[in-house]
Enzyme design. Sequence first.
Site, PDB file in Angstrom:
ATOM      1  N   ARG A   1      18.349  22.409  34.219  1.00 52.06           N
ATOM      2  CA  ARG A   1      18.229  23.534  35.134  1.00 52.06           C
ATOM      3  C   ARG A   1      19.419  24.450  34.900  1.00 52.06           C
ATOM      4  NH1 ARG A   1      18.539  22.351  40.892  1.00 52.06           N
ATOM      5  NH2 ARG A   1      20.148  20.875  40.283  1.00 52.06           N
TER       6      ARG A   1
ATOM      7  N   GLY B   1      22.783  25.950  35.089  1.00 52.57           N
ATOM      8  CA  GLY B   1      24.049  25.461  35.607  1.00 52.57           C
ATOM      9  C   GLY B   1      24.127  23.963  35.739  1.00 52.57           C
ATOM     10  N   CYS B   2      23.128  23.225  35.291  1.00 55.14           N
ATOM     11  CA  CYS B   2      23.144  21.770  35.431  1.00 55.14           C
ATOM     12  C   CYS B   2      23.195  21.151  34.051  1.00 55.14           C
ATOM     13  CB  CYS B   2      21.894  21.287  36.160  1.00 55.14           C
ATOM     14  SG  CYS B   2      21.824  19.511  36.382  1.00 55.14           S
ATOM     15  N   GLY B   3      24.322  20.529  33.725  1.00 54.72           N
ATOM     16  CA  GLY B   3      24.506  20.065  32.362  1.00 54.72           C
ATOM     17  C   GLY B   3      24.036  18.667  32.084  1.00 54.72           C
TER      18      GLY B   3
ATOM     19  N   CYS C   1      21.217  17.001  33.838  1.00 51.39           N
ATOM     20  CA  CYS C   1      19.902  16.632  34.349  1.00 51.39           C
ATOM     21  C   CYS C   1      19.125  15.864  33.284  1.00 51.39           C
ATOM     22  CB  CYS C   1      19.112  17.878  34.738  1.00 51.39           C
ATOM     23  SG  CYS C   1      19.866  18.823  36.061  1.00 51.39           S
TER      24      CYS C   1
END
Length: 290
Positions: free
Chosen positions: A129, A131-133, A135
């Site tokens: 997602r 900004g989500c490194g 996930c």
Amino acid sequence: MPHAPALPDPSCATSTLRALDADTPPAHRPLPVCRVEGTQAWSGVDEVIEEVPVALVFNGISHAVLLATPADLDDLALGFSLSEGILDSRGELYDLECFGATHGIELRLEIASSRFADLKTRRRNLAGRTGCGLCGVESLDALARPLTPVAAFTPIPIASVTLGLAKLPAWQRLREITGAVHAAAWIGRDGHIRALREDVGRHNALDKLLGHLAREGVDRRDGFVLVSSRASYEMVQKVAMLGIGCLVAVSAPTALAVKLATEAGVTLAGFARGEKLVVYSHPAGLGIPA
């Protein structure tokens, strides 16, 4: 945790694919908006950044889906492959094709068989997602990729960081148009920006920059990376994987990022604004006595 929508399996949905060699979607589009100021409202148009699911498919096997801005996708594919340890060098990428699909874009990479075999043994289905490194990482053990400490390098002058920061806004074209993207810049020892990549995701912007550096054969000991965001664990990991010894962030780092930077020999600085910054690890990399 919500995930990005999966793209169709190319083996069963080839009719939905179309080649995008010279026809990638625009990075932003005009949309109708209602502007408000005080008690006044009027119709207008605003340029809005695109956020598109991008699937990375290695030797026919889908490995990751990222939400990204559809620009510099060849750099994104190469940078992601190198910073995630899928490839060790640019030469292990044999071919790259870009296809449009019903739900997004598919990047098909042909890589060396030895690297593909390694990928299959440690495969992680990663659905990212913005900004989500991390996930989609399947286990805590998957976080601990072995890192070789970066080689010693000639310290970067503090004045070069200040100069690079001053020049950054003029290079952020998509941010000026949309106000909605992060940037990652490669800045030479003299403080001048050599390259910059933008994306709605800060990790994607960094991967695009790293892909460009690898493609151009840039000496990664002769400059530093400046990011317009905070500095996360994975961003430190990515620069260390490519042997870059200095990462400067406009915003804050996380404690885990500082820990990794300390272990990996990376000079990590945050809150870089004007002539001010805070150095969290290896200050000698900026010519500051420990």
